[in-house]
Enzyme design. Structure first.
Site, PDB file in Angstrom:
ATOM      1  N   CYS A 154      -1.710   2.626  -3.756  1.00 37.00           N
ATOM      2  CA  CYS A 154      -2.027   2.655  -2.257  1.00 37.00           C
ATOM      3  C   CYS A 154      -0.906   3.121  -1.459  1.00 37.00           C
ATOM      4  O   CYS A 154      -0.892   3.497  -0.607  1.00 37.00           O
ATOM      5  CB  CYS A 154      -2.541   1.136  -1.630  1.00 37.00           C
ATOM      6  N   CYS A 214       2.031  -1.004  -8.358  1.00 41.26           N
ATOM      7  CA  CYS A 214       3.453  -0.217  -8.652  1.00 41.26           C
ATOM      8  C   CYS A 214       4.171  -1.458  -8.974  1.00 41.26           C
ATOM      9  O   CYS A 214       5.457  -1.289  -8.751  1.00 41.26           O
ATOM     10  CB  CYS A 214       3.818   0.335  -7.347  1.00 41.26           C
ATOM     11  N   GLN A 234      -9.598  -2.982 -18.498  1.00 44.53           N
ATOM     12  CA  GLN A 234     -10.871  -2.000 -18.607  1.00 44.53           C
ATOM     13  C   GLN A 234     -10.577  -0.719 -18.324  1.00 44.53           C
ATOM     14  O   GLN A 234     -10.227  -0.175 -19.241  1.00 44.53           O
ATOM     15  CB  GLN A 234     -12.106  -2.557 -17.608  1.00 44.53           C
ATOM     16  N   VAL A 288      16.986  -2.075   8.142  1.00 46.79           N
ATOM     17  CA  VAL A 288      16.062  -2.299   6.905  1.00 46.79           C
ATOM     18  C   VAL A 288      16.389  -3.291   5.921  1.00 46.79           C
ATOM     19  O   VAL A 288      17.461  -3.086   5.586  1.00 46.79           O
ATOM     20  CB  VAL A 288      15.796  -0.805   6.267  1.00 46.79           C
ATOM     21  N   SER A 298      12.055 -10.087   4.681  1.00 46.71           N
ATOM     22  CA  SER A 298      13.175 -10.873   5.131  1.00 46.71           C
ATOM     23  C   SER A 298      12.651 -11.640   6.168  1.00 46.71           C
ATOM     24  O   SER A 298      11.791 -11.129   7.249  1.00 46.71           O
ATOM     25  CB  SER A 298      14.248 -10.116   5.439  1.00 46.71           C
ATOM     26  N   ASP A 308       2.205 -14.239  11.138  1.00 46.16           N
ATOM     27  CA  ASP A 308       1.656 -15.710  10.678  1.00 46.16           C
ATOM     28  C   ASP A 308       2.855 -16.701  11.114  1.00 46.16           C
ATOM     29  O   ASP A 308       2.449 -17.754  11.609  1.00 46.16           O
ATOM     30  CB  ASP A 308       1.565 -15.863   9.198  1.00 46.16           C
ATOM     31  N   GLY A 315     -24.712   5.471 -14.641  1.00 47.03           N
ATOM     32  CA  GLY A 315     -26.234   4.912 -14.654  1.00 47.03           C
ATOM     33  C   GLY A 315     -26.442   4.085 -15.918  1.00 47.03           C
ATOM     34  O   GLY A 315     -27.332   3.871 -16.572  1.00 47.03           O
ATOM     35  N   GLN A 325     -18.157  -6.318 -18.380  1.00 45.93           N
ATOM     36  CA  GLN A 325     -19.097  -5.514 -17.540  1.00 45.93           C
ATOM     37  C   GLN A 325     -19.622  -6.341 -16.538  1.00 45.93           C
ATOM     38  O   GLN A 325     -19.770  -6.111 -15.395  1.00 45.93           O
ATOM     39  CB  GLN A 325     -20.002  -4.483 -18.150  1.00 45.93           C
ATOM     40  N   GLU A 371     -24.027  -1.431 -14.463  1.00 50.06           N
ATOM     41  CA  GLU A 371     -24.093  -1.579 -12.942  1.00 50.06           C
ATOM     42  C   GLU A 371     -25.056  -2.766 -12.585  1.00 50.06           C
ATOM     43  O   GLU A 371     -24.660  -3.363 -11.582  1.00 50.06           O
ATOM     44  CB  GLU A 371     -25.019  -0.232 -12.535  1.00 50.06           C
TER      45      GLU A 371
HETATM   46  C1  LIG Z   1       0.930  -5.433   2.254  1.00 53.38           C
HETATM   47  C2  LIG Z   1       1.483  -6.153   3.293  1.00 53.38           C
HETATM   48  C3  LIG Z   1       0.841  -7.386   3.562  1.00 53.38           C
HETATM   49  C4  LIG Z   1       1.209  -8.134   4.664  1.00 53.38           C
HETATM   50  N1  LIG Z   1       0.798  -9.362   4.823  1.00 53.38           N
HETATM   51  C5  LIG Z   1       1.214 -10.020   5.893  1.00 53.38           C
HETATM   52  C6  LIG Z   1       0.481 -11.279   6.182  1.00 53.38           C
HETATM   53  O1  LIG Z   1      -0.549 -11.861   5.548  1.00 53.38           O
HETATM   54  N2  LIG Z   1       0.963 -12.128   7.378  1.00 53.38           N
HETATM   55  C7  LIG Z   1       2.052 -11.651   8.074  1.00 53.38           C
HETATM   56  O2  LIG Z   1       2.245 -12.362   8.849  1.00 53.38           O
HETATM   57  N3  LIG Z   1       2.844 -10.526   7.657  1.00 53.38           N
HETATM   58  C8  LIG Z   1       2.257  -9.847   6.692  1.00 53.38           C
HETATM   59  N4  LIG Z   1       2.972  -8.570   6.530  1.00 53.38           N
HETATM   60  C9  LIG Z   1       4.176  -8.208   7.281  1.00 53.38           C
HETATM   61  C10 LIG Z   1       5.337  -8.521   6.769  1.00 53.38           C
HETATM   62  O3  LIG Z   1       5.649 -10.258   6.888  1.00 53.38           O
HETATM   63  C11 LIG Z   1       6.690  -8.047   7.356  1.00 53.38           C
HETATM   64  O4  LIG Z   1       6.426  -6.618   7.034  1.00 53.38           O
HETATM   65  C12 LIG Z   1       7.873  -8.516   6.787  1.00 53.38           C
HETATM   66  O5  LIG Z   1       8.031  -9.864   6.954  1.00 53.38           O
HETATM   67  C13 LIG Z   1       8.924  -7.560   7.502  1.00 53.38           C
HETATM   68  O6  LIG Z   1      10.241  -7.975   6.941  1.00 53.38           O
HETATM   69  P1  LIG Z   1      11.202  -6.714   6.309  1.00 53.38           P
HETATM   70  O7  LIG Z   1      12.473  -7.457   5.639  1.00 53.38           O
HETATM   71  O8  LIG Z   1      10.504  -5.917   5.235  1.00 53.38           O
HETATM   72  O9  LIG Z   1      11.382  -5.814   7.570  1.00 53.38           O
HETATM   73  P2  LIG Z   1      11.768  -4.591   7.758  1.00 53.38           P
HETATM   74  O10 LIG Z   1      10.661  -3.713   7.592  1.00 53.38           O
HETATM   75  O11 LIG Z   1      13.204  -4.268   6.614  1.00 53.38           O
HETATM   76  O12 LIG Z   1      12.567  -4.600   8.999  1.00 53.38           O
HETATM   77  C14 LIG Z   1      11.275  -4.847  10.161  1.00 53.38           C
HETATM   78  C15 LIG Z   1      12.336  -4.695  11.594  1.00 53.38           C
HETATM   79  O13 LIG Z   1      12.900  -5.519  11.731  1.00 53.38           O
HETATM   80  C16 LIG Z   1      14.152  -5.065  12.181  1.00 53.38           C
HETATM   81  N5  LIG Z   1      15.281  -6.111  11.500  1.00 53.38           N
HETATM   82  C17 LIG Z   1      15.149  -6.567  10.192  1.00 53.38           C
HETATM   83  N6  LIG Z   1      16.520  -7.325  10.115  1.00 53.38           N
HETATM   84  C18 LIG Z   1      17.058  -7.384  11.291  1.00 53.38           C
HETATM   85  C19 LIG Z   1      18.008  -8.124  11.505  1.00 53.38           C
HETATM   86  N7  LIG Z   1      18.887  -8.810  10.778  1.00 53.38           N
HETATM   87  N8  LIG Z   1      18.695  -7.793  12.843  1.00 53.38           N
HETATM   88  C20 LIG Z   1      18.031  -7.044  13.801  1.00 53.38           C
HETATM   89  N9  LIG Z   1      16.851  -6.553  13.330  1.00 53.38           N
HETATM   90  C21 LIG Z   1      16.477  -6.541  11.994  1.00 53.38           C
HETATM   91  C22 LIG Z   1      14.359  -3.840  11.726  1.00 53.38           C
HETATM   92  O14 LIG Z   1      15.248  -3.184  12.524  1.00 53.38           O
HETATM   93  C23 LIG Z   1      12.985  -3.316  11.853  1.00 53.38           C
HETATM   94  O15 LIG Z   1      12.690  -2.994  13.148  1.00 53.38           O
HETATM   95  C24 LIG Z   1       2.608  -7.926   5.237  1.00 53.38           C
HETATM   96  C25 LIG Z   1       3.122  -6.509   5.090  1.00 53.38           C
HETATM   97  C26 LIG Z   1       2.727  -5.748   4.195  1.00 53.38           C
HETATM   98  C27 LIG Z   1       3.337  -4.599   3.644  1.00 53.38           C
HETATM   99  S1  FES Z   2      -8.401  -1.691 -12.056  1.00 58.67           S
HETATM  100 FE1  FES Z   2      -8.122  -3.311 -13.252  1.00 58.67          FE
HETATM  101  S2  FES Z   2      -8.955  -2.654 -15.079  1.00 58.67           S
HETATM  102 FE2  FES Z   2      -9.434  -1.242 -13.811  1.00 58.67          FE
HETATM  103  S1  FES Z   3       1.012   1.270  -4.898  1.00 60.21           S
HETATM  104 FE1  FES Z   3      -0.153  -0.322  -3.827  1.00 60.21          FE
HETATM  105  S2  FES Z   3       1.132  -1.703  -3.621  1.00 60.21           S
HETATM  106 FE2  FES Z   3       2.601  -0.011  -4.380  1.00 60.21          FE
END
Ligand SMILES: Cc1cc2nc3c(=O)[nH]c(=O)nc-3n(C[C@H](O)[C@H](O)[C@H](O)COP(=O)(O)OP(=O)(O)OC[C@H]3O[C@@H](n4cnc5c(N)ncnc54)[C@H](O)[C@@H]3O)c2cc1C
Ligand code: FES
Ligand code: FES
Length: 1275
Positions: free
Chosen positions: A44, A52, A113, A265, A354, A367, A1025, A1140, A1207
């Protein structure tokens, strides 16, 4: 600062040094393309599927500890990996050296599978074992929460992982003080003793032991590097982007002054998806590396200070620790945070993300922010100007400049205060799926009372998911201060908050009335929770809660899954070598688990290879006014752009398809996602960048027909209309006691195969030959359409399919179109061309299971017998009753009966499945238990439902069922078998080898199967099928029997000889050792004029009984138990057949409960990936699953009297829908709302909640239909 730094990290114990690193590169393509480690898969690209997953290990020089954690390689920038050790699936074991116990067990327990998800599963499990060699079941379930599998239904994967747990093999439940082992199998009748049936599909005795000392060690060089204090900021750069990694706080602040707009980041889980999916580009990125001050965890007198760089997973551990050590009154907030940290994303994202990144990114559905905001948390900021503290309040969340970080400021840490006595904090959330799904609405609530007086002194309530930012109901809370905690206060609070947190009817995300209801339902839950605690603290002053209302308090949580399986043992009279009827492991199982199984995009780059990507329509119905390619063509690396003008007069009209869709549209488009042009460039990145620069001008056309209702109104149907009549329905309606009329709508379903559409086309350079390597169910179609596009004979086009990473009907025609265009490009440029769709493109381009509308009129007698049914079925094919058990029973087929098309059937086995399912599920006893539960619980209801299954198997005509095989015996006695079926996870190749083994009486190890190719088997039918093994197996059997017949004289001359002896003897006597086999197809016919015929060869019968529990306040549901009994005839391989059944059942459960496609009123699909479209995850499977195969009873002319069942199990998923329906009916009955209830599929949390009408659903404001434009429409 040092520029042009070298990037150094380890992959699988080997040092990698990158001198010219491109900061835009993620670890996933780096592993796959640069290091050629293709075990790690793309599913994805957005962190949502887990395909991955890799393990990242880092050494902390301060704590001297190594942290191993799972991560999504697709969101990990390689520049962030300096000093890290990466372990991929190839690094833990391989068939060439030694396989790892995780790899061995997942394969041998039949946990693979199609195998595409398997490396990710293996790495999640492996990482868990590195941290916990003997994990608990709950750690195991958590560890797999971020990995999706579309094939298996998860049960066998859990079974494999459970073998590492200290206690395995039982439900691990001590509810009522007893577990399944103490009480038989949860009251199930004991299975029969003796050797007739088996309960195990694998044998644990043969498993390699887990020996943690055998694992790869953390590279000592990286430890030494980390200990060295003299490091300097590292800078990596490309033409487009600069990556700055400061290693001290001072350098970080300096970088922030220099590049104030650059994001900081950390986990890249917010910035990464924004860049990838929203096209946000950052020329400079600052990514701090191990800066101590950002990782602090301090306990102060007032609370806890947590560093901004602490990951959400570490935060979970920290809070768990604190809550264990401190008294409960101090840790209210920490408990609430922990609750959300348990369901927030999956473990990979929690380990990468983080706390600082989470807070600062301020997602509207975060959340944690609603909780942190109600908890008076403060943010410690730092810049070159000095320190500063700001409150994490509404202004901050709304990004008001006066309350936000300044561009040059860094968030250092977060203060989270302790709670006090008489202060209570709670967290609530409801999502489409229990885990790893963003909340639809979430909330943090905090109340503080005067000492023992129950008067509200402080109240804070915040919501996520209900606006563009986290919203605080400040005014409402203010008005409630000074009020006692009672029902009047609750009523006032609901009204105030609904007024303050108002959502317009057209709010993004839709589900507006549901969201409004959740806002106050959560409040009610909070009210009850706090009342309960107050009562416990001061029983004299606070009234107790009526026991039936207590059911509002507990959240529905899934326990650990456990299962029993029952199948018939192989015939005792069988030869010991004969594998038919045995649970043989999938032929590629081990290779799936080691990452050695090669899928289309795992094939190495061919010399001078190009990449092709598509530009698709963004309009649902429009005239194309102009297409401007000039800017795209001027970009570096772009070789060509194909439009419809290159492919004149070629349509998809081939063989069985009469559709005449243009391959590339030039004039007009009739759906979003229609192919318009194909960009060909030297690399994938260049092709995708250029595709974004193609400018298309559209003029919208009327009418826009999106929904079934609109199609009916406009009489827009695909011909021919089909009709079946049985008896005289008008007469029958005159005789019945009652008539019921209505409609039922069923949503569509995305296939969501894990491997997206993939192809590689290689022109051979002579005689116009071309090889097409493609992930398809229908190689012949690919061959035909490619030959037509290239204007060459079919004999010049060879189509090869090794394996397919899931298909589910989605890799037939569209794949042909994509492959033909790719082949055209390859031919035009005389260079190999690869085309791999991204997940979003794939979902948009390929379509899926059609939405359906049924209009019914049913006439029945007062005793429940249905005598008349008039039904109109409408299927949205795109551009181009409360049924009680009794009613189901009395209307079931009788033993010898007729279908509506007058095909005679013997439904004995259907009745047998039904009876056995009734018995094994203890239906009657459990129905009584459900009713008792429902009478005692007002806010939670259980439901129980059983459905029968009659699934017709056949392909519509004799010709469509023909199949061929080719078997060669070599002089060393080994055999190569080929057939026309495609291996897409169902295990057809494994079954074919079993067939050869039985027929030629040779061990499985002597037989090999290379894949499917139009070169070896011409003119194949599509694989689908449910009949692939059945039809091709008969062809393989035929070939083997031809060979045996030829070799009979030789074998009888030397009966004790080996196959080597016989092959050599045959060769010496000039007897051919190669034979083709053929099966002409089952007799099949139907006359649509008379509505009569024999379209199906046989029927798969079955029955499923499911029990669920719903939360009437939130719409959540939990699958408690499912029992399935299936009649599969003589099972050729019970492990594959049970796999299946389970996989299809879980996919069906997804179809009927959580999988929801959302379209805009303009026809644009919103749900384009796992983050928006939720397929079942590990948290969704029934806590108990019992599957049994009916003992085979009759011999038929199918392959060894087996039945194809790929199926059929999908339909059984609707037992969950009916169980939910049953539970909702119980709730409505209790609330004085009896009568028939029409519920459409899927029964999502939204539909469940809104059907459980109560005072809260009555309280919410409703919008007049037509007074607003909804965010999405049901199509
Ligand atoms: C697949 C997926 C599922 C998710 N599911 C949920 C969920 O169920 N519930 C939920 O609440 N969230 C969910 N999230 C969101 C996730 O919680 C946030 O993306 C994550 O917490 C961001 O943290 P990061 O460290 O990766 O941020 P980054 O992407 O590294 O940074 C995000 C932003 O924060 C800023 N930043 C980071 N650190 C600092 C710092 N120290 N000082 C100043 N600025 C800073 C950066 O400049 C940037 O703008 C999901 C995300 C993904 C990809
Ligand atoms: S996606 Fe898990 S075995 Fe096909
Ligand atoms: S390819 Fe789906 S989580 Fe990375």
């Amino acid at each position: 600062m040092e520029g042009g730094a070298e990037l150094l990290f380890y992959v699988n114990g080997r040092k990698v040094i990158e001198k010219n690193v491109d900061p835009e590169t993620m670890l996933l393509p780096y592993l796959r393309k640069k290091l050629r480690l293709t075990g790690t898969k793309y599913g994805c690209g957005g962190g949502g599927c887990g395909a991955c997953t890799v393990m990242i290990s880092r050494y902390n020089p301060i704590t001297k500890k190594i942290r191993h954690y799972p991560a999504n390689a697709c969101l990990t920038p390689i520049c962030s990996l300096y000093g890290a050790a990466i372990t991929t699936v190839e690094g833990i074991g391989s068939t060439k050296t030694r396989i790892h116990p995780v790899q061995e067990r997942i394969a041998k327990c039949h946990g693979t599978q199609c195998g595409f998800c398997t490396p990710g599963m293996v790495m999640s499990m492996y990482t868990l074992l590195r941290n916990h060699p003997e994990p608990t079941l709950s750690q195991l379930n958590d560890a797999l929460g971020g990995n999706l599998c579309r094939c298996t239904g998860y049960r066998p994967i859990i079974d494999a992982c459970k073998t590492f747990c200290k206690t395995s093999g039982c439900c691990q439940s001590k509810e009522n003080g007893v577990c399944c082992l103490d009480q038989g199998i949860n009251g199930l009748p004991e299975f029969e003793e003796g050797n007739e049936t088996s309960l195990k599909l694998f044998s644990e005795e043969e498993f390699l032991p887990l020996d943690p000392t055998q694992e790869l060690i953390f590279p000592p060089e990286l430890m030494t590097m980390a200990e060295k204090k003299t490091q300097k900021t590292r800078i990596f750069g490309s033409d487009r982007m600069t990556w700055i990694s400061p290693v001290t706080l001072k350098e970080l602040l300096e970088a922030k002054v220099k590049y104030p707009q650059a994001p900081v980041v950390m986990g890249n889980t917010s910035v990464g998806p924004d860049m990838k999916f929203k096209g946000i580009f950052h020329p400079v990125i600052i990514s701090p590396d191990r800066i101590e001050e950002l990782s602090v965890v301090n306990y102060t007198d007032n609370g806890l200070t947590v560093g901004a760089a602490v990951s959400l997973a570490e935060m979970k551990d920290i809070l768990s620790n604190v809550t264990r050590k401190l008294p409960e009154e101090k840790t209210q907030m920490y408990h609430a945070l922990l609750k959300h940290l348990g369901t927030l994303a999956g473990p990979q994202i929690r380990n990468m993300a983080s706390l600082g990144g989470h807070i600062v990114s301020r997602h509207p559905d975060s959340d944690l922010n609603p909780l942190l905001a109600v908890g008076n948390c403060t943010l410690n900021l730092l810049s070159k100007e000095g320190k500063r503290q700001i409150p994490l309040n509404e202004q901050f969340l709304r990004k008001c400049p006066s309350a936000d970080l300044k561009p040059e400021e860094i968030l250092i840490s977060v203060n989270i205060p302790y709670s006090k006595k008489w202060e209570f904090v709670s967290a609530f959330r409801q999502a489409q799926r229990q885990q790893n799904a963003l909340a639809i609405v979430n909330s943090g609530m905090r109340v503080c009372f005067g000492k023992g007086d129950g008067i509200i002194r402080e109240l804070s309530i915040a919501y996520g998911g209900v606006g563009p930012t986290t919203i605080l109901a400040k005014n409402s809370c203010q008005k409630l201060i000074g009020r006692p905690w009672n029902e009047e206060m609750l009523d006032a609070a609901c009204r105030l908050i609904l007024d303050e947190v108002s959502l317009p009817g057209s709010a993004p995300g839709g589900k507006v009335e549901f969201k409004r209801t959740l806002i106050i339902s959560f409040l009610f839950k909070f009210y009850l929770e706090v009342s309960q605690i107050l009562k416990e603290m001061d029983p004299v002053h606070y009234p107790s809660l009526a026991s039936k209302y207590e059911s509002a308090l507990e959240d529905l949580r899934s326990r650990h899954c456990w299962s029993t399986l029952k199948y018939q043992n192989a015939d005792l009279k069988q030869l010991s070598q004969d594998p038919i009827g045995h649970p043989i492991m999938h032929l590629s199982g081990i290779k799936h688990a080691t990452g050695e199984a090669i899928y289309c995009d795992d094939m190495p780059v061919v010399d001078r290879e190009l990449f092709l990507t598509f530009v698709t329509s963004s309009r649902a119905r429009a005239k194309i006014v102009s297409i401007d390619l000039s800017e795209a063509l001027s970009l570096p690396g772009v070789v060509d752009i194909l439009t419809g003008e290159h492919l004149p007069g070629i349509t998809t009209n081939f063989g069985f398809l009469t559709d005449t869709e243009q391959l590339l549209s030039t004039d007009e488009v009739s759906c979003v996602g229609q192919l318009i042009c194909a960009v060909i460039a030297d690399s994938e990145v260049q092709a995708r960048r250029a595709a974004q620069r193609v400018k298309i001008v559209y003029r919208d056309l009327e009418p826009l027909i999106l929904t079934i209702e609109e199609a009916i109104q406009n009489k827009s149907f695909f011909e021919p209309e089909r009709k079946l009549e049985y008896g005289n329905v008008d007469e029958a309606f005159k005789m019945v006691d009652q008539i019921l009329e209505g409609e039922i709508h069923m949503g569509g379903q995305e296939h969501f195969y894990m491997e997206t559409q993939s192809m590689l086309v290689v022109p051979k350079g002579e005689d116009q030959e071309i090889d097409v390597y493609v992930s398809t169910q229908f190689p012949k179609y690919i061959q035909d359409i490619t030959a037509a596009v290239l204007k060459v004979a079919a004999n010049k086009v060879m189509c090869h399919v090794k394996r397919v990473g899931g298909a589910f009907g989605g890799k037939v025609t569209k794949t042909g179109v994509l492959a033909a265009i790719t082949a055209f490009a390859a031919n035009k440029h005389g260079r190999p061309v690869r085309c791999i769709l991204e997940r979003g493109e794939d979902i948009l381009i390929t379509g899926g299971r059609h939405p359906y509308l049924g209009k019914y009129k049913v006439g029945f007698m007062n005793d429940g017998r249905i005598l008349a049914l008039d039904m109109e079925h409408y299927n949205n094919a795109g551009a181009f009753l409360d049924e009680s058990l009794f009613v189901r029973t009395v209307n079931m087929y009788k033993e010898i009966d007729q279908t509506p098309y007058k095909q005679e059937i013997n439904a004995k086995n259907l009745i047998q499945c039904w009876k056995e399912c009734m018995a094994t599920s203890s239906y009657t006893l459990r129905k009584a238990a459900v009713e008792k539960f429902n009478s005692e619980n007002y806010w939670k209801k259980k439901g129980l439902a059983m459905v029968p299954l009659k699934f017709p198997v056949g392909v519509g005509s004799v010709a469509a069922g023909q199949a061929a095989a080719l078997v060669h015996i070599y002089l060393d006695g080994s055999v190569l078998v080929t057939h026309g079926g495609i291996e897409m996870g169902q295990g057809v190749h494994t079954k074919m080898i079993q067939v050869v083994s039985r027929e030629l009486r040779m061990p499985l190890s002597s037989i090999h199967l290379r894949g499917t190719s139009t070169e070896t088997i011409p003119n194949t039918n599509p694989s689908g099928g449910s009949v692939v093994a059945d039809l091709n197996g008969l062809a393989v059997k035929d070939a083997c029997q031809t060979l045996l017949k030829r070799l009979e004289p030789i074998i009888s001359k030397n009966p004790r000889g080996t196959w080597k002896d016989w092959a050599q003897a045959a060769f010496n006597e000039s007897i051919s050792l190669s034979a083709t086999g053929y099966f002409r197809g089952y007799e099949s016919n139907i006359n649509w004029e008379t509505g009569e015929g024999h379209p199906f060869e046989y029927f798969v019968y079955g029955a499923a009984c499911s029990e669920v529990e719903i939360d009437c306040l939130t719409g959540a549901h939990k699958n408690i138990r499912t029992d399935i009994v299936m009649d599969v005839g003589y099972s050729i391989n019970p492990a594959l057949d049970i796999g299946q059944i389970e996989g299809a059942f879980i996919q069906g459960m997804g179809l009927y409960t959580i999988e929801e496609l959302n379209y805009s009123p303009q026809g644009v699909l919103y749900t384009r990936g796992p983050n928006q479209y939720k397929i079942p995850a590990i948290c969704d499977i029934p806590m108990e699953l019992h599957i049994s195969l009916l003992p085979p009873s009759e011999n038929s002319n199918t392959l060894y009297s087996s039945k194809g069942l790929g199926e059929s199990g999908i339909f059984l998923g609707c037992s969950v829908l009916f169980a939910i329906h049953d539970a909702i009916s119980a709730a409505r009955q209790e609330r004085g709302l009896p009568g028939p209830l029409r519920l459409n599929s899927p029964l999502t949390p939204e539909k469940i909640r809104m059907a459980c009408e109560d005072k809260f659903t009555k309280m919410i404001p409703r919008d007049e239909p037509g007074s607003y434009v909804p965010w999405s429409i049901p199509i």
